[in-house]
Design an enzyme around this catalytic site. Structure first.
Site, PDB file in Angstrom:
ATOM      1  N   ASP A 110      29.078   5.116  23.920  1.00 41.60           N
ATOM      2  CA  ASP A 110      30.331   5.852  23.973  1.00 41.60           C
ATOM      3  C   ASP A 110      30.573   6.391  22.563  1.00 41.60           C
ATOM      4  OD1 ASP A 110      32.867   6.757  24.903  1.00 41.60           O
ATOM      5  OD2 ASP A 110      33.788   4.970  24.037  1.00 41.60           O
TER       6      ASP A 110
ATOM      7  N   ASP B 212      34.081   7.684  20.808  1.00 44.66           N
ATOM      8  CA  ASP B 212      35.293   7.182  20.147  1.00 44.66           C
ATOM      9  C   ASP B 212      35.419   5.673  20.340  1.00 44.66           C
ATOM     10  OD1 ASP B 212      37.202   9.885  19.706  1.00 44.66           O
ATOM     11  OD2 ASP B 212      35.766  10.014  21.353  1.00 44.66           O
TER      12      ASP B 212
END
Length: 225
Positions: A15, A17
């Site tokens: 992922d 952020d």
């Protein structure tokens, strides 16, 4: 959680952020700027940080107590997007150890990539601004496919672009939807406890195959020939 070693891994997907980069300062600044323009007092970054994983919805909730059902939500969301787009690389940096982690993965001959729900209009400028992402095998944004996480399609698309089977991939993320997407895609899953977990997150209930409290701990999960 008991130690686990992942076998047959050819790639690590992350992922963005809260897992690879700390974007909270820019996201929080965009939302807080909207408050200040309306004559409201500024809020500290600590108020915004736990809600970064929820994107615009989380930022507007902190800034204005506003939910998606609010009559002005769409207007505020578009204003937030414009403001964020103007500052999205001012304060955003990779988390400590991420650069070292990526270098180690490359030395081991592993591919790595990004699968995020962040739209391409934000993902592309951020990843192009950081040398770190020059070696990424693939970057999948929230609008690259017809679905966003927790749907598995973005992860499956990443595997296809790397010419790998899902079972040859690990997915690392700091949100329950990351783990749900990874499991649905047939990948190993790792919960990043150092990310934007949100208040009261019960990480143990997500069903991840492993958990890490720092980026470099991902290396300890690999069982290489």
């Amino acid at each position: 959680m008991k130690p686990v070693a992942f076998r047959g891994v050819r790639a690590i997907l992350f992922d963005l952020d809260g897992t690879l980069i700390d974007s909270a300062p820019d996201l929080g600044a965009a939302a807080d700027g909207m408050r200040v323009r309306r004559g409201l007092p500024s809020k500290p970054l600590l108020d915004y940080r736990p809600h970064v994983g929820s994107g615009a919805r989380g930022m507007l909730h902190v800034a204005f107590g506003m939910g998606v059902e609010h009559v002005d939500y769409e207007h505020y969301k578009q204003e937030f997007f414009v403001d964020y787009e103007s500052c999205l690389i001012q304060r955003t940096r990779p988390f400590e150890e991420v650069g070292q982690l990526v270098s180690s993965l490359l030395e081991l001959g592993l591919l790595w990539g990004v699968v995020t729900n962040k739209a391409q209009r934000f993902t592309v400028p951020i990843t192009r601004s950081m040398e770190l992402f020059d070696s990424a095998a693939t970057v999948i944004s929230g609008d690259t496919t017809a679905h966003a996480k927790p749907h598995p399609e973005p992860l499956l698309e990443a595997a296809r672009r790397m010419s790998l089977q899902p079972a040859q991939c690990i997915y690392v993320g700091d949100d329950e939807r990351d783990i749900r997407a990874g499991r649905s895609a047939g990948m190993w899953t790792v919960a990043a406890r150092y990310g934007y977990l949100g208040a009261g997150a019960d990480v143990a209930s997500w069903g991840a195959d492993a958990e890490v409290s720092s980026p470099l701990q991902v290396l300890q999960l690999l069982e290489l020939p």
